[in-house]
Design an enzyme around this catalytic site. Structure first.
Site, short mmCIF file in Angstrom:
data_model
loop_
_atom_site.label_atom_id
_atom_site.label_comp_id
_atom_site.label_asym_id
_atom_site.label_seq_id
_atom_site.Cartn_x
_atom_site.Cartn_y
_atom_site.Cartn_z
N GLU A 1 4.38 -5.19 -12.04
CA GLU A 1 4.86 -3.95 -11.47
C GLU A 1 5.23 -4.28 -10.04
OE1 GLU A 1 2.64 -0.17 -10.70
OE2 GLU A 1 1.93 -0.63 -12.71
N ASP B 1 0.42 7.38 -2.95
CA ASP B 1 -0.31 6.14 -2.75
C ASP B 1 -1.32 6.26 -1.62
OD1 ASP B 1 0.68 4.05 -4.60
OD2 ASP B 1 2.60 4.67 -3.77
N TYR C 1 1.61 4.98 -18.72
CA TYR C 1 0.71 4.61 -17.62
C TYR C 1 -0.26 5.77 -17.44
CZ TYR C 1 -0.50 2.78 -12.92
OH TYR C 1 -1.15 2.30 -11.82
#
Lengths: 295, 406
Positions: free
Chosen positions: A67, A78, A193
């Protein structure tokens, strides 16, 4: 395979397409009877050349899927580690075009390891969707994870990306209930995911029991492989996740090793790539320790 | 796009778009919550008791309606159009921000949320949020850029007095955009308990429309109050308001958008000048992109990286703008201009001396535009400017710039 779509447009369920690198890789993992290791690194962190050295050695160290983070100034999903990595890369002159160059260089020496680009929409929008897709396909990108494009915005990039032959990988989360899951799984390819925690990258850890339950729930809705990420830092945790899921995703822990091997001016110290590959090797051993019966 | 051609007031469409702008560009973790807020707000809008509750607190707690005031000496000085001030600086907490925080906290209560978060730049929205949290006894966490905390110390102390926790944001560049990033990160981690009170007409749908609706009380009052001065049915000829994210401007403009005779001017912050690159003028110096949940005009590099905004006014230095403004700009319904720090400072002093009203630096930008427009307009032309905040918070920074030691 998927239930009815409540988003506009009508194409696509969540089938694994044959003949893609991701499809081949997950089929091979299944034959080996083990889960895969997905490693996240930020493109251009701490500089383009060091990043290439890191990237190049990941498959040999045991990464099954890569990734590659596309640096963005405002990565709102994030945590501090990955945001700092992105800012280091940007400061070293990284751009989306250079990220694609990095993939191109990698592909010259590796035709098999799938590469998934992960990031935010604005740099792609700024480049232009059509141009980005043409260049990404040409460079050898296999899939996209774009954090701020939920199914509600599929017309932006998901549909054209699938049209261009890229896998569109979506994040499912603990807040994705059974009513919403079919929407999230629609038009998903390559793998799903699963974000194991509520929160941002690199903060909390996931409980193995919860992860197992969540993976079972997802499996009721899709045949795609399930990769689990957010909060996995050690080989032991990777092994636990590998028992429950088809792949474990490790990001912040790798990025932390990068940061730990920089001097005061954020320049790579000798041995940076080797340190990253060392961690990946131990994580890969962890994943393999979580080996299951072939199924 | 479902907006029909004969109205500017029907947006957003059911997917939260104003033309190509707006939308819901958020992580999947937040999507269910965004949909929940949308549903709850749609229900509240239809519920007369929600509006009654809002009106009651608006009157007794905020002090609405705020006056409409004929600025006689400024009008004389400028020698043209009649200048009226909409006095939203007289609201409780000293700015228009509380109209919105009141509306959102009433919604949060309806939804059973037990914790409030907010982002703030200048601290005005943070104070307005901390205020309603104190009033309704909900814990409040305000994210504020470390840089802003330094230059807005009085507001930081106000928030703490009100019981809020002020979290310094050092990620990214430590400014308003990063405060918003960190608030979104908090929300992702605490979706069950927490309501995010966004301070302007930006963010994912339904925020731009919801914040606009709560602020539209400004324009609705102007419509009624003008009759007292100019006779029944008289509409303003020109509306002027400053724009950071654009909530006070949206609140003033929206009730008049379908009146073709009403000209509207939004005033962005040109900082040191658009040509210097140090400014906060997203429409005049940026281009469309996607950030913080919506598509709108953004200050960004060719590579799509967000650039920090700059303005003398901490309340205007956001690198984006509400998506409805982006759409009104593209359609040409509203004119968007930019005013420099210098021009805003001059207007700040002019208004203070002539009217005995110390405006905040944010509406000083709007006043500077009024000073440009009014002299060119006939004496029967009615111009309304939104005085969206008072300048008490700015006197220290203005003193510093003017070289006065306090």
């Amino acid at each position: 395979m998927t239930a009815t779509l409540s988003v506009n447009g009508a194409d696509g369920g969540s089938a694994q397409r044959a003949g893609t690198r991701l499809g081949r890789r997950f089929a091979a993992l299944k034959r080996e009877g083990r889960a895969g290791l997905v490693t996240f690194v930020t493109a251009g962190d701490p500089d383009p050349d060091s990043a290439f050295e890191i990237l190049k050695g990941l498959p040999a160290a045991g990464a099954d899927v890569i990734e590659l983070g596309m640096p963005f100034s405002d990565p709102m999903a994030d945590g501090p580690a990955i945001q700092a990595a992105g800012l280091r890369a940007l400061k070293a002159g990284m751009t989306l075009r250079k990220t694609l160059d990095l993939v191109r260089r990698f592909r010259e020496g590796d035709a098999d390891t799938p590469i998934v680009l992960m990031g935010y929409y604005n740099p792609i929008y700024a480049m232009g969707v059509d141009r980005f897709l043409a260049e990404a396909v040409g460079a050898g990108v296999d899939g996209l994870i774009i954090v701020d494009l939920p199914p509600e915005e599929d017309a932006e990039l998901c549909l054209p990306a699938r049209e261009a032959g890229l896998d569109w990988i979506r994040l499912a989360t603990p807040t994705t209930d059974d009513a919403r899951l079919p929407v999230v799984l629609s038009r998903t390819g390559g793998f799903v995911y699963y974000v194991a925690i509520m929160g941002i990258t690199g903060t909390r850890s996931a409980a193995a029991v919860e992860v197992e339950k969540a993976v079972q729930r997802l499996k009721r809705h899709t045949d795609l492989p399930i990769a689990v990420g957010f909060g996995i830092r050690t080989p032991e945790q990777a092994a636990e996740i590998a028992r429950a899921a088809d792949a474990a995703v490790v990001g912040s822990a790798i990025v932390d090793v990068v940061r730990g091997n920089l001097d005061e001016e954020n320049r790579a110290k000798p041995g940076l790539a080797a340190a990253v590959h060392g961690l990946v090797r131990s994580l890969a051993e962890g994943v393999r320790a979580g080996r299951r019966q072939p199924r | 796009m479902t907006q029909s051609l004969n109205t500017y007031r029907s947006g957003p469409d059911e997917t939260g778009h104003f033309g190509i702008y707006g939308g819901r560009f958020v992580a999947e973790t937040l999507m269910p919550l965004i949909l929940e807020v949308e549903k709850a707000y749609a229900a509240a809008r239809q519920d007369p008791s929600f509006q009654e509750e809002f009106d009651w607190y608006a009157k007794h707690y905020i002090g609405r309606p705020s006056p409409l005031y004929f600025a006689e000496r400024l009008t004389e000085h400028l020698g043209g159009a009649k200048v009226y001030f909409k006095r939203d600086e007289l609201n409780h907490t000293g700015a228009h921000k509380i109209n919105n925080t009141l509306g959102q906290i009433l919604l949060a209560r309806r939804m059973g949320k037990t914790r409030i978060i907010a982002e703030t730049g200048a601290g005005q929205h943070g104070v307005a949020t901390a205020t309603v949290c104190a009033r309704f006894n909900l814990p409040c966490v305000v994210y504020m850029g470390a840089t802003d905390i330094e230059r807005q110390a009085p507001n930081v102390f106000r928030m703490k007095l009100l019981g809020a926790e002020v979290v310094p944001v050092t990620s990214g560049t430590g400014t308003l955009k990063d405060a918003m990033n960190d608030a979104l990160r908090d929300w992702v981690a605490n979706v069950e308990s927490t309501f995010y009170i966004i301070g302007t007409v930006a963010g994912p749908h339904p925020y731009p429309a919801m914040v606009r609706d709560f602020q539209s009380v400004i324009g609705r009052e102007v419509r009624e109050q003008l009759a007292e001065f100019e006779g029944p049915g008289r509409l303003p000829d020109t509306l002027v308001a400053s724009i950071g994210g654009g909530s006070n401007a949206m609140g003033l403009f929206h009730p008049f958008l379908d009146e073709p005779s009403v000209r509207m001017v939004g005033v962005e912050a040109a900082g040191h000048g658009i040509e210097t690159g140090e400014h906060a003028a997203s429409l005049n110096g940026g281009r469309p992109g996607v950030l913080h949940g919506n598509r709108t005009y953004l200050l960004q590099t060719d590579d799509g990286q967000i650039i920090d905004a700059y303005s003398i006014s901490a309340g205007l230095d956001y690198p984006g703008i509400g998506p409805e403004h982006a759409w009104l700009h593209d359609t040409g319904r509203v004119d968007y201009v930019a005013i420099t720090d210098r021009e805003a400072l001059d207007a700040f002093q002019l208004c203070t001396r002539l009217e005995g009203i110390i405006p905040a630096l944010e509406p000083s930008h709007a006043l500077a535009q009024v000073a440009k427009l009014a002299p060119e307009l006939p004496k029967d032309h009615v111009l309304v400017v939104n005085l969206c905040g008072r300048g008490d918070k700015d006197v220290f920074s203005v003193a510093k710039i003017l070289g006065v030691e306090l």
